[in-house]
Write a protein that holds these residues in place. Structure first.
Motif, short mmCIF file in Angstrom:
data_model
loop_
_atom_site.label_atom_id
_atom_site.label_comp_id
_atom_site.label_asym_id
_atom_site.label_seq_id
_atom_site.Cartn_x
_atom_site.Cartn_y
_atom_site.Cartn_z
N THR A 6 44.25 34.19 42.66
CA THR A 6 43.15 33.50 43.28
C THR A 6 42.59 32.30 42.26
OG1 THR A 6 42.80 34.94 44.72
CG2 THR A 6 41.02 33.39 44.32
N ASP A 7 42.37 31.20 42.52
CA ASP A 7 41.52 30.46 41.70
C ASP A 7 40.21 30.87 41.12
OD1 ASP A 7 43.82 28.59 41.88
OD2 ASP A 7 42.69 27.07 43.40
N GLY A 8 40.27 31.18 39.92
CA GLY A 8 39.06 31.65 39.50
C GLY A 8 39.32 33.02 39.25
N PHE A 9 40.23 33.58 39.81
CA PHE A 9 40.48 35.14 39.68
C PHE A 9 39.50 35.94 40.67
CE2 PHE A 9 41.62 33.39 35.30
CZ PHE A 9 42.99 33.48 35.50
N ALA A 10 38.62 35.30 41.31
CA ALA A 10 37.72 36.30 42.10
C ALA A 10 37.29 37.36 41.54
CB ALA A 10 38.59 36.57 43.42
N PRO A 11 36.61 37.35 40.51
CA PRO A 11 36.09 38.52 39.59
C PRO A 11 35.03 39.21 40.27
CG PRO A 11 35.22 36.25 38.63
CD PRO A 11 36.15 36.03 39.72
N TRP A 12 34.96 40.48 40.25
CA TRP A 12 33.88 41.25 40.49
C TRP A 12 33.69 42.37 39.55
CZ3 TRP A 12 33.09 46.46 41.27
CH2 TRP A 12 31.83 46.84 41.76
N CYS A 13 32.46 42.56 39.19
CA CYS A 13 32.00 43.83 38.14
C CYS A 13 30.93 44.55 38.68
CB CYS A 13 32.03 43.33 36.74
SG CYS A 13 31.58 44.73 35.84
N ASP A 14 30.60 45.66 38.54
CA ASP A 14 29.11 46.19 38.89
C ASP A 14 28.12 46.34 37.87
OD1 ASP A 14 30.38 48.61 37.48
OD2 ASP A 14 30.20 49.94 39.04
N CYS A 15 28.63 45.66 36.66
CA CYS A 15 27.48 45.22 35.71
C CYS A 15 26.21 44.57 35.96
CB CYS A 15 28.04 44.94 34.50
SG CYS A 15 28.47 43.29 34.15
N PRO A 16 25.14 44.50 35.52
CA PRO A 16 23.93 43.73 35.75
C PRO A 16 23.97 42.59 35.26
CG PRO A 16 23.55 45.27 33.97
CD PRO A 16 24.81 45.52 34.24
N TYR A 17 25.07 41.73 34.66
CA TYR A 17 25.08 40.64 34.07
C TYR A 17 24.73 39.41 35.02
CZ TYR A 17 27.19 36.33 32.20
OH TYR A 17 27.33 34.96 31.78
N ASP A 18 23.96 38.88 34.56
CA ASP A 18 23.29 37.55 35.66
C ASP A 18 23.38 36.16 34.95
OD1 ASP A 18 21.94 36.61 37.80
OD2 ASP A 18 20.01 36.90 36.82
N GLY A 19 24.41 35.92 34.14
CA GLY A 19 24.56 34.64 33.51
C GLY A 19 25.66 33.84 34.24
N PRO A 20 25.89 32.62 33.66
CA PRO A 20 26.83 31.82 34.59
C PRO A 20 28.50 32.42 34.09
CG PRO A 20 26.10 30.87 32.35
CD PRO A 20 25.31 32.02 32.66
N GLY A 21 29.01 32.19 35.33
CA GLY A 21 30.53 32.82 34.96
C GLY A 21 30.81 34.20 35.04
N ALA A 22 32.02 34.67 34.66
CA ALA A 22 32.34 35.81 34.54
C ALA A 22 31.44 36.66 33.56
CB ALA A 22 33.93 36.04 34.43
N CYS A 23 31.57 38.15 33.40
CA CYS A 23 30.87 38.76 32.63
C CYS A 23 32.13 39.20 31.49
CB CYS A 23 30.34 39.99 33.22
SG CYS A 23 31.55 41.24 33.77
N LYS A 24 31.70 39.97 30.43
CA LYS A 24 32.41 40.22 29.46
C LYS A 24 33.51 41.49 29.57
CE LYS A 24 28.85 43.18 27.53
NZ LYS A 24 27.88 43.57 26.58
#
Length: 273
Positions: free
Chosen positions: A57-75
């Motif tokens: 998928t374009d952009g890899f459809a990332p999902w993570c259950d961490c609390p990251y709230d910044g732009p883009g994907a998390c670490k």
């Protein structure tokens, strides 16, 4: 989508990319699996976080259950994607297909029935896949979603971390694929209402919850229009959107108003019968 350092950089900030690289070199990725193009993994941080990406998928459809709230994907997502650049996990899809091809039909039926009997979410998706309309009302679905908010942080009213709404979006998608748009609209409406009801308690991961709300609202409008309901049903849907615009979360009012206008326009564009 090709997984390269450049395509990974495209889905995150430079600072997050560096942190993802560090997590990868520190060996924080565990239990990494791939079936077809879907990769799942557990990544250790302040606790263990679950990660899911789709390599096709374009952009890899990332999902993570961490609390990251910044732009883009998390670490955590970045670490998993970087692992896929040089050392992707073996595809377990062929093994799964071989097992399914070789299993006795009665044995498979018995296993599937046992699993469906004990897993309500899986049972709902299965019934949607085989063409059964939803037997759950929007109120019942909304109650199950609301419980997820309560379970996320039971000691406090505030919700700090993302909530995985995948099971409801997957259920709605199953109905859409079967062209049972009225059932899909019911699921989307439950998501919209529950997110609207709980949005003011969210204190973190704003992008995650805003994205889920927008996705559910767009899905609701599309499915109400696609269902080609009678005039009274469409009027009810527009009334619901307008009512939420005045009684729901204030900063979501504009979204509801625009959705009501969009739905009215979609219905006006349909040929009269």
């Amino acid at each position: 989508m090709d997984v390269t350092e450049d395509t990974v950089r495209d889905v995150c900030t430079d600072a997050v990319f560096e942190r993802g690289e560090r997590y990868l070199t520190e060996g924080r990725i565990h239990e990494m699996h791939r079936v077809d193009t879907t990769v799942t993994a557990a990544v250790s941080g302040s606790r263990q976080y679950d990660v899911r990406v789709d390599l096709a998928t374009d952009g890899f459809a990332p999902w993570c259950d961490c609390p990251y709230d910044g732009p883009g994907a998390c670490k955590h997502v970045v670490a998993v994607l970087l692992r896929c650049v040089d050392d992707p996990p073996p595809d377990e899809g062929d093994q799964l297909d071989a097992a399914l091809d070789g299993v006795d039909a009665d044995e498979l039926r018995a296993f599937l029935r046992d699993e469906l009997a004990t897993d309500a979410d899986l049972r709902a998706r299965f019934l949607a896949r085989v063409g059964e309309p939803t037997r759950q009302s929007a109120d019942e679905l909304r109650a199950s979603i609301a419980r997820r908010f309560e379970e996320t942080n039971p000691e406090y009213h505030v919700v700090f971390e993302p909530i995985d709404f995948t099971q409801w979006f997957d259920l709605a998608n199953e109905y859409r694929e079967q062209e049972r748009y009225a059932s899909a609209a019911t699921v989307y409406r439950a998501l919209v209402e529950s997110l609207d009801d709980n949005m003011e308690r969210v204190d973190g991961a704003y992008d995650h919850f805003s994205s889920a709300f927008s996705r559910a609202l767009d899905g609701y409008v599309d499915c109400v229009a696609a269902a080609e309901r009678d005039a009274d049903a469409v009027t009810d849907a527009i009334g619901f959107l307008n009512e939420r615009a005045t009684s729901g979360t204030p900063f979501l009012a504009e979204h509801f108003e625009k959705a009501a206008v969009e739905l009215r326009e979609k219905m006006n564009e349909q040929p009269s019968k």
